[in-house]
Design an enzyme around this catalytic site. Sequence first.
Site, mmCIF file in Angstrom:
data_model
loop_
_atom_site.group_PDB
_atom_site.id
_atom_site.type_symbol
_atom_site.label_atom_id
_atom_site.label_comp_id
_atom_site.label_asym_id
_atom_site.label_seq_id
_atom_site.Cartn_x
_atom_site.Cartn_y
_atom_site.Cartn_z
ATOM 1 N N TYR A 156 38.552 44.087 36.366
ATOM 2 C CA TYR A 156 38.572 42.617 36.361
ATOM 3 C C TYR A 156 38.455 42.129 34.904
ATOM 4 O O TYR A 156 38.934 41.055 34.557
ATOM 5 C CB TYR A 156 37.463 42.048 37.249
ATOM 6 C CG TYR A 156 37.722 40.611 37.673
ATOM 7 C CD1 TYR A 156 38.796 40.278 38.488
ATOM 8 C CD2 TYR A 156 36.874 39.590 37.252
ATOM 9 C CE1 TYR A 156 39.026 38.962 38.873
ATOM 10 C CE2 TYR A 156 37.091 38.270 37.642
ATOM 11 C CZ TYR A 156 38.171 37.966 38.444
ATOM 12 O OH TYR A 156 38.392 36.656 38.817
ATOM 13 N N LYS A 163 35.105 34.153 34.228
ATOM 14 C CA LYS A 163 34.364 33.608 35.378
ATOM 15 C C LYS A 163 32.905 33.336 35.007
ATOM 16 O O LYS A 163 32.306 32.368 35.503
ATOM 17 C CB LYS A 163 34.463 34.536 36.587
ATOM 18 C CG LYS A 163 35.865 34.625 37.213
ATOM 19 C CD LYS A 163 36.441 33.280 37.625
ATOM 20 C CE LYS A 163 37.689 33.430 38.498
ATOM 21 N NZ LYS A 163 38.391 32.144 38.690
HETATM 22 P P1 NAD Z 1 46.928 32.048 43.736
HETATM 23 O O1 NAD Z 1 47.828 32.903 42.910
HETATM 24 O O2 NAD Z 1 47.450 31.521 44.991
HETATM 25 O O3 NAD Z 1 46.340 30.844 42.857
HETATM 26 C C1 NAD Z 1 46.204 30.886 41.470
HETATM 27 C C2 NAD Z 1 46.863 29.632 40.954
HETATM 28 O O4 NAD Z 1 46.664 29.474 39.553
HETATM 29 C C3 NAD Z 1 48.382 29.628 41.191
HETATM 30 O O5 NAD Z 1 48.736 28.496 41.942
HETATM 31 C C4 NAD Z 1 48.941 29.562 39.786
HETATM 32 O O6 NAD Z 1 50.166 28.872 39.726
HETATM 33 C C5 NAD Z 1 47.816 28.827 39.075
HETATM 34 N N1 NAD Z 1 47.919 28.893 37.626
HETATM 35 C C6 NAD Z 1 47.878 29.976 36.803
HETATM 36 N N2 NAD Z 1 48.074 29.596 35.521
HETATM 37 C C7 NAD Z 1 48.228 28.240 35.531
HETATM 38 C C8 NAD Z 1 48.470 27.262 34.544
HETATM 39 N N3 NAD Z 1 48.626 27.579 33.256
HETATM 40 N N4 NAD Z 1 48.583 25.962 34.934
HETATM 41 C C9 NAD Z 1 48.457 25.601 36.237
HETATM 42 N N5 NAD Z 1 48.221 26.485 37.226
HETATM 43 C C10 NAD Z 1 48.122 27.785 36.871
HETATM 44 O O7 NAD Z 1 45.613 32.956 43.992
HETATM 45 P P2 NAD Z 1 44.178 32.562 44.557
HETATM 46 O O8 NAD Z 1 43.555 33.861 44.916
HETATM 47 O O9 NAD Z 1 44.302 31.481 45.530
HETATM 48 O O10 NAD Z 1 43.406 32.052 43.240
HETATM 49 C C11 NAD Z 1 42.771 30.785 43.149
HETATM 50 C C12 NAD Z 1 41.426 30.887 42.485
HETATM 51 O O11 NAD Z 1 40.554 31.660 43.313
HETATM 52 C C13 NAD Z 1 41.419 31.558 41.124
HETATM 53 O O12 NAD Z 1 40.503 30.877 40.286
HETATM 54 C C14 NAD Z 1 40.891 32.942 41.432
HETATM 55 O O13 NAD Z 1 40.267 33.526 40.312
HETATM 56 C C15 NAD Z 1 39.886 32.602 42.511
HETATM 57 N N6 NAD Z 1 39.419 33.709 43.345
HETATM 58 C C16 NAD Z 1 40.300 34.490 44.022
HETATM 59 C C17 NAD Z 1 39.830 35.526 44.825
HETATM 60 C C18 NAD Z 1 40.770 36.450 45.547
HETATM 61 O O14 NAD Z 1 40.374 37.560 45.916
HETATM 62 N N7 NAD Z 1 42.007 36.045 45.822
HETATM 63 C C19 NAD Z 1 38.443 35.743 44.936
HETATM 64 C C20 NAD Z 1 37.564 34.903 44.238
HETATM 65 C C21 NAD Z 1 38.060 33.892 43.448
HETATM 66 O O1 0WE Z 2 40.535 36.080 40.284
HETATM 67 C C1 0WE Z 2 41.197 36.947 40.784
HETATM 68 C C2 0WE Z 2 42.567 37.275 40.245
HETATM 69 C C3 0WE Z 2 42.930 36.435 39.059
HETATM 70 C C4 0WE Z 2 44.166 36.880 38.314
HETATM 71 C C5 0WE Z 2 45.173 37.645 38.872
HETATM 72 C C6 0WE Z 2 46.291 37.983 38.107
HETATM 73 C C7 0WE Z 2 47.393 38.866 38.633
HETATM 74 C C8 0WE Z 2 48.700 38.613 37.924
HETATM 75 C C9 0WE Z 2 44.282 36.468 37.016
HETATM 76 N N1 0WE Z 2 45.362 36.800 36.240
HETATM 77 C C10 0WE Z 2 46.345 37.529 36.785
HETATM 78 N N2 0WE Z 2 47.425 37.834 35.980
HETATM 79 C C11 0WE Z 2 48.553 38.393 36.461
HETATM 80 O O2 0WE Z 2 49.492 38.691 35.690
HETATM 81 N N3 0WE Z 2 40.659 37.672 41.822
HETATM 82 C C12 0WE Z 2 39.271 37.459 42.173
HETATM 83 C C13 0WE Z 2 41.389 38.706 42.588
HETATM 84 C C14 0WE Z 2 41.092 40.036 41.944
HETATM 85 O O3 0WE Z 2 41.703 40.426 40.808
HETATM 86 C C15 0WE Z 2 41.180 41.647 40.452
HETATM 87 C C16 0WE Z 2 40.232 42.028 41.396
HETATM 88 C C17 0WE Z 2 40.156 40.995 42.346
HETATM 89 C C18 0WE Z 2 39.245 40.915 43.528
HETATM 90 C C19 0WE Z 2 41.480 42.444 39.362
HETATM 91 C C20 0WE Z 2 40.823 43.669 39.201
HETATM 92 C C21 0WE Z 2 39.860 44.053 40.118
HETATM 93 C C22 0WE Z 2 39.552 43.248 41.226
#
Ligand code: NAD
Ligand code: 0WE
Length: 256
Positions: A156, A163
């Site tokens: 991560y 975060k």
């Molecule tokens: P997602 O890919 O659907 O959402 C991420 C969003 O960020 C996308 O809509 C992308 O277009 C947007 N984004 C990235 N760069 C940007 C920029 N420069 N300007 C505007 N938008 C931008 O994935 P998600 O999992 O729904 O992620 C949403 C949030 O939840 C993130 O903050 C992620 O870290 C957090 N999160 C995700 C998980 C998981 O396991 N999926 C767990 C905990 C927290």
């Molecule tokens: O917040 C996230 C993912 C955020 C994210 C994902 C990507 C993939 C594509 C940010 N930047 C990028 N850039 C890219 O090019 N999560 C909480 C999901 C997540 O991501 C991981 C996790 C988990 C859970 C990455 C490594 C290990 C665990």
Amino acid sequence: MSFDLAGRNAVVFGVANKRSIAWSIAQGLHAAGAKLAITYQNERLELEAKDLILSLPGAEAFMCDVSNDAEIERVFAKLKDRYGKLHTLVHSVAFAPADELKNDFVNTTREGFRVALDVSVYSLIAVSRAAAPLMDDGGSIMTMTYYASEKVVPRYNVMAVAKAGLECTVRYLAFELGKKNIRVNAISAGPIKTLAARGIAGFGDMHKTHAERAPLGRNVDVNEVGATGVFLASDASSGITGEVIYVDCGYNIMGF
Ligand code: NAD
Ligand code: 0WE
């Protein structure tokens, strides 16, 4: 579970597709009666995101790259024009260059660090500053975080640093915006198979292990995160600010 958000206006940042956490929160807010503005990042995502957004009756779609001050300014000028007041802001945006989540943390690049913290942390400050003047009746701002800010989750990497910064940003914003009765909180979600999780090597195994170790014996459903978003937008959470709320089936409480 029904919270009444009739007469409230909400803006949601971070819808990429139907699996996005932002989309689940948006659907929940809409079902509770809020009027919605939903933003997507760029032209590349426009086709998919716009159709989805416009499928919610009354919702409006705006393009906004949160790394661009002029785009943020432009979107909030439109929101002021269209809605006048704002009650809820959802920030569900994160990004680190792909290599930073593959390579060793010790090799984090200066540019990768800059981009990850700019898009994933600074953007919350920027949109909160733009939203606050529209939140005349008080408001609720929420963002999405992940447990790796506290305990190491291999790969991560710089996103974990982001975060940790984001959670701290929530506390400072909560302190300052409290005097305007604007609450600022983070939801710490367990792993969910969204676009942002899809490309991550080993995500499948991690997802499985997470379910086994969590007290509830399963992974969180994205709509459970959506429901928490609705709670944070509603008056039911009127005494909660500066907090990180875990929606992770209890995973974070375990020591072994
Ligand atoms: P997602 O890919 O659907 O959402 C991420 C969003 O960020 C996308 O809509 C992308 O277009 C947007 N984004 C990235 N760069 C940007 C920029 N420069 N300007 C505007 N938008 C931008 O994935 P998600 O999992 O729904 O992620 C949403 C949030 O939840 C993130 O903050 C992620 O870290 C957090 N999160 C995700 C998980 C998981 O396991 N999926 C767990 C905990 C927290
Ligand atoms: O917040 C996230 C993912 C955020 C994210 C994902 C990507 C993939 C594509 C940010 N930047 C990028 N850039 C890219 O090019 N999560 C909480 C999901 C997540 O991501 C991981 C996790 C988990 C859970 C990455 C490594 C290990 C665990």
